[in-house]
Design a protein around this motif. Structure first.
Motif, PDB file in Angstrom:
ATOM      1  N   PRO A 130       0.810  -1.227   0.000  1.00 64.19           N
ATOM      2  CA  PRO A 130       0.000   0.000   0.000  1.00 64.19           C
ATOM      3  C   PRO A 130       0.838   1.270   0.000  1.00 64.19           C
ATOM      4  N   HIS A 131       1.933   1.265   0.719  1.00 68.01           N
ATOM      5  CA  HIS A 131       2.787   2.452   0.792  1.00 68.01           C
ATOM      6  C   HIS A 131       3.645   2.602  -0.454  1.00 68.01           C
ATOM      7  N   LEU A 132       4.096   1.487  -1.022  1.00 74.13           N
ATOM      8  CA  LEU A 132       4.839   1.553  -2.276  1.00 74.13           C
ATOM      9  C   LEU A 132       3.945   2.047  -3.407  1.00 74.13           C
ATOM     10  N   LEU A 133       2.665   1.688  -3.375  1.00 72.53           N
ATOM     11  CA  LEU A 133       1.726   2.184  -4.389  1.00 72.53           C
ATOM     12  C   LEU A 133       1.525   3.689  -4.249  1.00 72.53           C
ATOM     13  N   THR A 134       1.513   4.173  -3.020  1.00 74.48           N
ATOM     14  CA  THR A 134       1.444   5.628  -2.810  1.00 74.48           C
ATOM     15  C   THR A 134       2.675   6.299  -3.394  1.00 74.48           C
ATOM     16  N   ALA A 135       3.836   5.702  -3.159  1.00 83.08           N
ATOM     17  CA  ALA A 135       5.067   6.238  -3.740  1.00 83.08           C
ATOM     18  C   ALA A 135       5.028   6.168  -5.252  1.00 83.08           C
ATOM     19  N   GLY A 136       4.480   5.078  -5.794  1.00 84.82           N
ATOM     20  CA  GLY A 136       4.365   4.927  -7.233  1.00 84.82           C
ATOM     21  C   GLY A 136       3.482   5.995  -7.851  1.00 84.82           C
ATOM     22  N   ALA A 137       2.389   6.299  -7.193  1.00 81.74           N
ATOM     23  CA  ALA A 137       1.478   7.327  -7.701  1.00 81.74           C
ATOM     24  C   ALA A 137       2.119   8.703  -7.667  1.00 81.74           C
ATOM     25  N   ALA A 138       3.103   8.890  -6.764  1.00 83.56           N
ATOM     26  CA  ALA A 138       3.770  10.188  -6.633  1.00 83.56           C
ATOM     27  C   ALA A 138       5.017  10.299  -7.493  1.00 83.56           C
ATOM     28  N   GLY A 139       5.315   9.245  -8.257  1.00 83.25           N
ATOM     29  CA  GLY A 139       6.463   9.349  -9.151  1.00 83.25           C
ATOM     30  C   GLY A 139       7.386   8.163  -9.170  1.00 83.25           C
ATOM     31  N   GLY A 140       7.142   7.184  -8.293  1.00 84.57           N
ATOM     32  CA  GLY A 140       7.955   5.975  -8.420  1.00 84.57           C
ATOM     33  C   GLY A 140       8.267   5.266  -7.119  1.00 84.57           C
ATOM     34  N   LYS A 165      15.219 -19.653  -4.532  1.00 87.07           N
ATOM     35  CA  LYS A 165      15.664 -18.555  -5.380  1.00 87.07           C
ATOM     36  C   LYS A 165      14.965 -18.558  -6.743  1.00 87.07           C
ATOM     37  N   HIS A 166      14.597 -19.730  -7.255  1.00 84.92           N
ATOM     38  CA  HIS A 166      13.721 -19.737  -8.430  1.00 84.92           C
ATOM     39  C   HIS A 166      12.380 -19.082  -8.080  1.00 84.92           C
ATOM     40  N   GLY A 167      11.915 -19.315  -6.851  1.00 89.58           N
ATOM     41  CA  GLY A 167      10.687 -18.660  -6.403  1.00 89.58           C
ATOM     42  C   GLY A 167      10.837 -17.156  -6.341  1.00 89.58           C
ATOM     43  N   VAL A 168      11.985 -16.678  -5.883  1.00 85.90           N
ATOM     44  CA  VAL A 168      12.243 -15.240  -5.832  1.00 85.90           C
ATOM     45  C   VAL A 168      12.227 -14.640  -7.238  1.00 85.90           C
ATOM     46  N   VAL A 169      12.816 -15.336  -8.201  1.00 82.44           N
ATOM     47  CA  VAL A 169      12.793 -14.861  -9.586  1.00 82.44           C
ATOM     48  C   VAL A 169      11.350 -14.762 -10.081  1.00 82.44           C
ATOM     49  N   GLY A 170      10.549 -15.779  -9.798  1.00 82.78           N
ATOM     50  CA  GLY A 170       9.150 -15.749 -10.220  1.00 82.78           C
ATOM     51  C   GLY A 170       8.369 -14.642  -9.546  1.00 82.78           C
ATOM     52  N   LEU A 171       8.614 -14.432  -8.267  1.00 83.00           N
ATOM     53  CA  LEU A 171       7.929 -13.374  -7.539  1.00 83.00           C
ATOM     54  C   LEU A 171       8.310 -12.005  -8.091  1.00 83.00           C
ATOM     55  N   THR A 172       9.573 -11.830  -8.411  1.00 79.55           N
ATOM     56  CA  THR A 172      10.043 -10.574  -9.007  1.00 79.55           C
ATOM     57  C   THR A 172       9.303 -10.279 -10.306  1.00 79.55           C
ATOM     58  N   TYR A 179       2.178  -4.727 -11.306  1.00 79.52           N
ATOM     59  CA  TYR A 179       2.166  -3.341 -10.843  1.00 79.52           C
ATOM     60  C   TYR A 179       2.909  -2.384 -11.770  1.00 79.52           C
ATOM     61  N   ARG A 180       3.171  -2.818 -12.999  1.00 85.39           N
ATOM     62  CA  ARG A 180       3.956  -1.995 -13.917  1.00 85.39           C
ATOM     63  C   ARG A 180       3.240  -0.710 -14.322  1.00 85.39           C
ATOM     64  N   THR A 181       1.903  -0.710 -14.289  1.00 85.64           N
ATOM     65  CA  THR A 181       1.156   0.499 -14.650  1.00 85.64           C
ATOM     66  C   THR A 181       0.829   1.357 -13.440  1.00 85.64           C
ATOM     67  N   ARG A 182       1.335   0.963 -12.278  1.00 85.12           N
ATOM     68  CA  ARG A 182       0.994   1.693 -11.047  1.00 85.12           C
ATOM     69  C   ARG A 182       2.233   2.292 -10.367  1.00 85.12           C
ATOM     70  N   GLY A 183       3.293   2.438 -11.134  1.00 78.15           N
ATOM     71  CA  GLY A 183       4.440   3.198 -10.657  1.00 78.15           C
ATOM     72  C   GLY A 183       5.442   2.437  -9.824  1.00 78.15           C
ATOM     73  N   ILE A 184       5.317   1.098  -9.774  1.00 74.36           N
ATOM     74  CA  ILE A 184       6.283   0.308  -9.022  1.00 74.36           C
ATOM     75  C   ILE A 184       7.116  -0.520  -9.996  1.00 74.36           C
ATOM     76  N   ARG A 185       8.422  -0.409  -9.868  1.00 78.57           N
ATOM     77  CA  ARG A 185       9.335  -1.267 -10.620  1.00 78.57           C
ATOM     78  C   ARG A 185       9.879  -2.347  -9.694  1.00 78.57           C
ATOM     79  N   THR A 186       9.956  -3.582 -10.188  1.00 82.17           N
ATOM     80  CA  THR A 186      10.485  -4.690  -9.389  1.00 82.17           C
ATOM     81  C   THR A 186      11.555  -5.419 -10.177  1.00 82.17           C
ATOM     82  N   ASN A 187      12.733  -5.488  -9.609  1.00 79.37           N
ATOM     83  CA  ASN A 187      13.870  -6.147 -10.241  1.00 79.37           C
ATOM     84  C   ASN A 187      14.632  -6.963  -9.201  1.00 79.37           C
ATOM     85  N   ALA A 188      15.605  -7.732  -9.652  1.00 80.96           N
ATOM     86  CA  ALA A 188      16.420  -8.528  -8.739  1.00 80.96           C
ATOM     87  C   ALA A 188      17.853  -8.591  -9.242  1.00 80.96           C
ATOM     88  N   ILE A 189      18.766  -8.707  -8.302  1.00 76.14           N
ATOM     89  CA  ILE A 189      20.126  -9.086  -8.667  1.00 76.14           C
ATOM     90  C   ILE A 189      20.273 -10.589  -8.454  1.00 76.14           C
TER      91      ILE A 189
END
Length: 257
Positions: A130-140, A165-172, A179-189
Motif C-alpha cells: 500500500p505504501h509503495l503504491l502511494t510512492a508509485g502514484a507520486a512518481g515511483g 531462489k527460483h521462487g524469488v525470480v518468479g515473484l520478481t 504493478y507496472r502500470t501503477r508506478g512500481i518497478r520490481t527487479n532482482a540481482i
C-alpha cells in the motif's frame, strides 16, 4: 547532492545487519536515503545503524523474523512513522541450505530455507505494497530482490536454496507485471560467489556437495558485498527508471558459461 534520485527516499533493507544488506544500507545512506535496517540479529542491526548515523545519515532498526506477519507490519509501520512513507523495499535477507540433494533434504532444512528466502519477502512485500503504491502514484516506487545464481540454474546450490531462489525470480517477475502500470518497478540481482557471513554447513559425505563441486568451480572470482550493493542501489534509482522485471546477474560472467 545525489544524482540517483534517492535523496530523501525512505528505504527498507532486510538482512542489513551484515554482508550485502549492510553494504546496501550504507550505500543508500550515502545517496541521502533514510534507511530502515531490518535483521534477525540485534547486534548486527545496531552496528549498521551506528555506521550510518556516524557518517551523518539517518537510520533506524527493527529486529525480528520477517516471515512473521507482525514483524513485517512493524517494519513497514516504523519506516512510515519515522520517514513519512516508504519508497524502496530491498528484500535481501537469506540463508543457504546444506547443498543437499532433494533426497537428503529433511523438513527442517526445507522449511527454514523457504521460510527465510521466499515466505519472508512475500509477507513483507505484501505489507509494504500500500505504501509503495502511494510512492508509485507520486512518481515511483521500487522493489529489489536478492535472488542468486541458484535462481538461474540447478547447479549452484542444494534443492531447498535452488527452489527458494527460483521462487524469488518468479515473484520478481510477477510483481513487475502486476504493478507496472501503477508506478512500481520490481527487479532482482542474481549474485554469484560473494564474500559474506552466510555459512554453508555442507556434509562432506552427502550426494549434493559432491555432485555440485565441478559446477561451483566455474564461479570464478569472489565478489565483494559492495559490488552487489552497487547493483541493488542502481536498480532502485532513477537511473534504472525503465528497467522492470529484470534479473541482473552480478557474477563476473558465470551465468554466461
Amino acid at each position: 547532492m545525489s544524482s540517483t534520485g534517492l535523496q530523501g527516499r525512505s528505504v527498507v533493507v532486510t538482512g542489513a545487519g551484515s554482508g550485502i544488506g549492510r553494504a546496501a544500507a550504507l550505500h543508500f545512506a550515502r545517496e541521502g536515503s533514510r534507511v530502515l535496517v531490518a535483521d534477525l540479529n540485534q547486534e548486527g542491526a545496531d552496528g549498521t545503524v551506528e555506521a550510518i548515523t556516524a557518517a551523518g545519515g539517518t537510520a533506524v532498526a527493527v529486529v525480528g523474523d520477517l516471515s512473521d506477519q507482525k514483524v513485517a507490519e512493524q517494519v513497514v509501520a516504523t519506516a512510515v512513522e519515522s520517514f513519512g512513507g516508504l519508497d524502496v523495499l530491498v528484500n535481501n535477507a537469506g540463508v543457504m541450505d546444506r547443498m543437499s540433494a532433494l533426497g537428503e533434504t529433511d523438513d527442517a532444512e526445507w522449511e527454514r530455507v523457504i521460510g527465510v528466502n521466499l515466505t519472508a519477502p512475500f509477507v513483507l512485500t505484501r505489507a509494504a505494497l500500500p505504501h509503495l503504491l502511494t510512492a508509485g502514484a507520486a512518481g515511483g516506487g521500487a522493489i529489489v530482490f536478492t535472488a542468486s545464481e541458484a535462481g538461474l540454474r540447478g547447479s549452484a546450490a542444494g534443492a531447498a536454496y535452488t527452489a527458494s531462489k527460483h521462487g524469488v525470480v518468479g515473484l520478481t517477475k510477477s510483481l513487475a507485471v502486476m504493478y507496472r502500470t501503477r508506478g512500481i518497478r520490481t527487479n532482482a540481482i542474481a549474485p554469484g560467489a560473494t564474500a559474506t557471513h552466510i555459512q554453508v554447513d555442507a556434509r562432506s559425505e552427502a550426494e549434493g556437495p559432491a555432485t555440485l563441486a565441478p559446477y561451483l568451480r566455474l564461479a570464478g572470482n569472489v565478489a565483494q558485498a559492495e559490488e552487489q550493493a552497487a547493483a541493488i542501489v542502481f536498480l532502485a534509482s532513477d537511473a534504472a527508471s525503465n528497467i522492470n522485471g529484470a534479473i541482473l546477474p552480478v557474477d563476473n560472467g558465470w551465468s554466461a558459461i
